[in-house]
Design an enzyme around this catalytic site. Sequence first.
Site, short mmCIF file in Angstrom:
data_model
loop_
_atom_site.label_atom_id
_atom_site.label_comp_id
_atom_site.label_asym_id
_atom_site.label_seq_id
_atom_site.Cartn_x
_atom_site.Cartn_y
_atom_site.Cartn_z
N TYR A 14 -12.31 -2.04 -3.24
CA TYR A 14 -13.02 -2.09 -1.79
C TYR A 14 -14.65 -1.97 -1.78
CZ TYR A 14 -8.33 -2.30 0.36
OH TYR A 14 -7.03 -2.57 0.47
N GLU A 47 -9.22 -10.71 -7.62
CA GLU A 47 -8.39 -9.62 -7.44
C GLU A 47 -7.16 -9.72 -8.89
OE1 GLU A 47 -9.44 -9.22 -3.03
OE2 GLU A 47 -7.44 -9.58 -3.65
N LYS A 89 0.81 -1.17 0.08
CA LYS A 89 -0.04 0.13 -0.03
C LYS A 89 0.87 1.26 -0.07
CE LYS A 89 -3.88 -2.31 2.18
NZ LYS A 89 -4.80 -2.24 3.39
N ASN A 105 -2.11 -0.08 6.64
CA ASN A 105 -1.53 -1.32 7.18
C ASN A 105 -0.75 -2.06 6.33
OD1 ASN A 105 -3.44 -2.03 5.91
ND2 ASN A 105 -4.58 -3.25 7.20
P1 IDP Z 1 -8.02 -7.03 5.68
O1 IDP Z 1 -7.02 -6.06 4.67
O2 IDP Z 1 -7.23 -7.39 6.83
O3 IDP Z 1 -8.73 -8.08 4.84
P2 IDP Z 1 -10.52 -5.55 5.57
O4 IDP Z 1 -11.49 -5.65 6.97
O5 IDP Z 1 -10.83 -6.45 4.60
O6 IDP Z 1 -9.23 -6.14 6.23
O7 IDP Z 1 -10.35 -3.99 5.37
C1 IDP Z 1 -9.85 -3.65 4.33
C2 IDP Z 1 -8.88 -2.36 4.52
O8 IDP Z 1 -9.67 -1.47 5.03
C3 IDP Z 1 -7.80 -2.73 5.57
O9 IDP Z 1 -6.65 -3.61 5.30
C4 IDP Z 1 -7.55 -1.34 6.26
O10 IDP Z 1 -6.65 -0.57 5.23
C5 IDP Z 1 -8.94 -0.99 6.03
N1 IDP Z 1 -9.79 -0.75 7.27
C6 IDP Z 1 -10.44 -1.91 7.95
N2 IDP Z 1 -10.95 -1.60 9.06
C7 IDP Z 1 -10.59 -0.31 9.43
C8 IDP Z 1 -10.85 0.43 10.41
O11 IDP Z 1 -11.66 0.44 11.32
N3 IDP Z 1 -10.57 1.91 10.19
C9 IDP Z 1 -9.73 2.22 9.21
N4 IDP Z 1 -9.31 1.49 8.15
C10 IDP Z 1 -9.88 0.34 8.26
#
Ligand code: IDP
Length: 162
Positions: free
Chosen positions: A61, A138, A21, A124
């Site tokens: 997303y 994807e 990212k 992240n």
């Molecule tokens: P993942 O990437 O571990 O599969 P997902 O729940 O699919 O997690 O969420 C997609 C992305 O959205 C995450 O990697 C993160 O960048 C962002 N994200 C998820 N939850 C939050 C949140 O509570 N606050 C801000 N960003 C979030």
Amino acid sequence: MQTTLRNFTIMTGNITFTIIKPGAVSHEHIGDILKMISEAGFSIAAMKYTKLSQIQAAYFYNVHKERSFFSGLVEFMTSGPIVVAILEKENAVEDYRKLIGNTDPAKAEPGTIRKLFAESVQRNAVHGSDSDSNARKEADFFFSKSERFDRDGNFLELVPAE
Ligand code: IDP
Ligand code: MG
């Protein structure tokens, strides 16, 4: 001149899709992350350095479009260049999710990519597919059939996972 046609390799369930990212790219962590991926036994089936448009990020997303973090996530994902890649390994989806760690770096295991390189839940460091069918979707979204290869250099044809 004779041209030898290579075979197509068909994979089911042995690939996952990742994004390094924008935050991890701008902090110069591409090399460190690719080293961890390689040392964990994944091979690169496809890779490119690119930047997402708003439409691409929103499409990617889309499953999260009702979530409060969606617009911030799209803004972040379009804020700079990224690396996208298809990774090949037996049990790729599950093993890669283990290697990257929890979505929230505060909850990620020590030694995982997110523990080492994430700045926050949103920023992240990496994406990893959550299922074989999403890995294929994807991978298809970012790479054409002529841009992905198995370990022998054959074209990698993806078929739906059962
Ligand atoms: P993942 O990437 O571990 O599969 P997902 O729940 O699919 O997690 O969420 C997609 C992305 O959205 C995450 O990697 C993160 O960048 C962002 N994200 C998820 N939850 C939050 C949140 O509570 N606050 C801000 N960003 C979030
Ligand atoms: Mg996810």
